[in-house]
Write an enzyme that holds these catalytic residues in place. Sequence first.
Site, PDB file in Angstrom:
ATOM      1  N   GLU A   1      58.242  -9.255  44.527  1.00  0.00           N
ATOM      2  CA  GLU A   1      57.797  -8.105  45.318  1.00  0.00           C
ATOM      3  C   GLU A   1      57.474  -8.461  46.759  1.00  0.00           C
ATOM      4  O   GLU A   1      57.674  -7.660  47.671  1.00  0.00           O
ATOM      5  CB  GLU A   1      56.554  -7.462  44.670  1.00  0.00           C
ATOM      6  CG  GLU A   1      56.820  -6.676  43.410  1.00  0.00           C
ATOM      7  CD  GLU A   1      56.778  -7.497  42.128  1.00  0.00           C
ATOM      8  OE1 GLU A   1      56.840  -8.752  42.207  1.00  0.00           O
ATOM      9  OE2 GLU A   1      56.673  -6.883  41.049  1.00  0.00           O
TER      10      GLU A   1
ATOM     11  N   GLY B   1      58.752  -5.374  38.208  1.00  0.00           N
ATOM     12  CA  GLY B   1      58.309  -4.518  37.099  1.00  0.00           C
ATOM     13  C   GLY B   1      58.993  -4.860  35.783  1.00  0.00           C
ATOM     14  O   GLY B   1      58.433  -4.612  34.708  1.00  0.00           O
TER      15      GLY B   1
ATOM     16  N   ALA C   1      61.073  -2.315  39.413  1.00  0.00           N
ATOM     17  CA  ALA C   1      60.952  -0.889  39.728  1.00  0.00           C
ATOM     18  C   ALA C   1      62.133  -0.523  40.619  1.00  0.00           C
ATOM     19  O   ALA C   1      62.646  -1.365  41.370  1.00  0.00           O
ATOM     20  CB  ALA C   1      59.639  -0.638  40.453  1.00  0.00           C
TER      21      ALA C   1
ATOM     22  N   GLU D   1      57.064  -7.573  34.386  1.00  0.00           N
ATOM     23  CA  GLU D   1      55.758  -7.017  34.016  1.00  0.00           C
ATOM     24  C   GLU D   1      55.809  -6.234  32.704  1.00  0.00           C
ATOM     25  O   GLU D   1      54.895  -6.337  31.880  1.00  0.00           O
ATOM     26  CB  GLU D   1      55.223  -6.141  35.163  1.00  0.00           C
ATOM     27  CG  GLU D   1      54.835  -6.989  36.368  1.00  0.00           C
ATOM     28  CD  GLU D   1      54.502  -6.162  37.603  1.00  0.00           C
ATOM     29  OE1 GLU D   1      55.322  -5.302  37.986  1.00  0.00           O
ATOM     30  OE2 GLU D   1      53.426  -6.372  38.177  1.00  0.00           O
TER      31      GLU D   1
END
Length: 257
Positions: free
Chosen positions: A131, A108, A64, A111
Amino acid sequence: MADVVITEVHGKVGLIRINRPEAMNALNNEVVDGITAAVDRFEADENIGCMVLTGSEKAFAAGADIGFMKEFDYMHAYKIDFITRNWERLRTARKPVIAAVAGFALGGGCEIAMMCDMIFAADTAKFGQPEIKLGIIPGAGGTQRLPRAVGKAKAMDLCLTARMMDATEAERAGLVARVVPADQLLEEALKAAATIASYSLPVAMMVKESVNRAFESSLNEGLLFERRVFHSTFAVQDSKEGMSAFVEKRKPAFKNR
Ligand code: HXC
């Protein structure tokens, strides 16, 4: 400004490429909305039988977008329904999706690769859920899909230490379906996608639905689901065509019916 998500059609395969090289393909709203729109478009296109999601040589996606996320407070994240609102379109795609990963697939990025049906990795690929280094936890399925793919030990190792896993380790651990030389990644992914797209689309969708059921149910319930779907394939015209073609020693002509 260049499009941050590029789409191409290769025969019956829809290719979605994340294109934000200046930020290692970090996922901001523009990128995620672009992926969502591309999936919508390919799902609606009857000519498309399979999708491939890829990035660049350096990065599939490095997570992200941290600059964008760092201004969030709890109420904002909750109110905009961050992640749930638009990140999960890959998960709800009914047509098969292959993630073709080269370089970094972190946070992300890892993911969204795991939201796809299978991952093909270049030998340069690096997977991780770093993260914790930022004071947050994986939020798009990392703590749930990673243990299902690689088991608790390795998932804990990756999520708690933030270390990266290379392509060889990822294949050994079960995260990755195939590892290929980096310069052949896209070719191999498109080839596999074309093979999938050459079969009956409704049947490929049923295969996907049934395999995914294995992660949502007990063995008994999963077997029952599979049996019901299997029985229903006898109502699919393409099953008659596929079996007749075998018996008649010819190539089947599937009509997606
Ligand atoms: C915003 C990013 C970024 C990210 C890289 N960049 N990752 N920008 N968000 N996630 C930017 C860098 O700031 C830099 O911009 C440019 O991309 C190139 O990156 P470098 O760091 O200079 O490259 P390199 O030294 O090769 O290191 C590559 C890297 C590193 C290992 C991938 O960039 C990195 O650690 N990135 C962060 C990875 C991460 O923590 N991901 C998880 C994010 S959180 P400039 O302008 O300086 O050139 C997350 C939450 C998920 O994903 C939960 C919900 C989805």
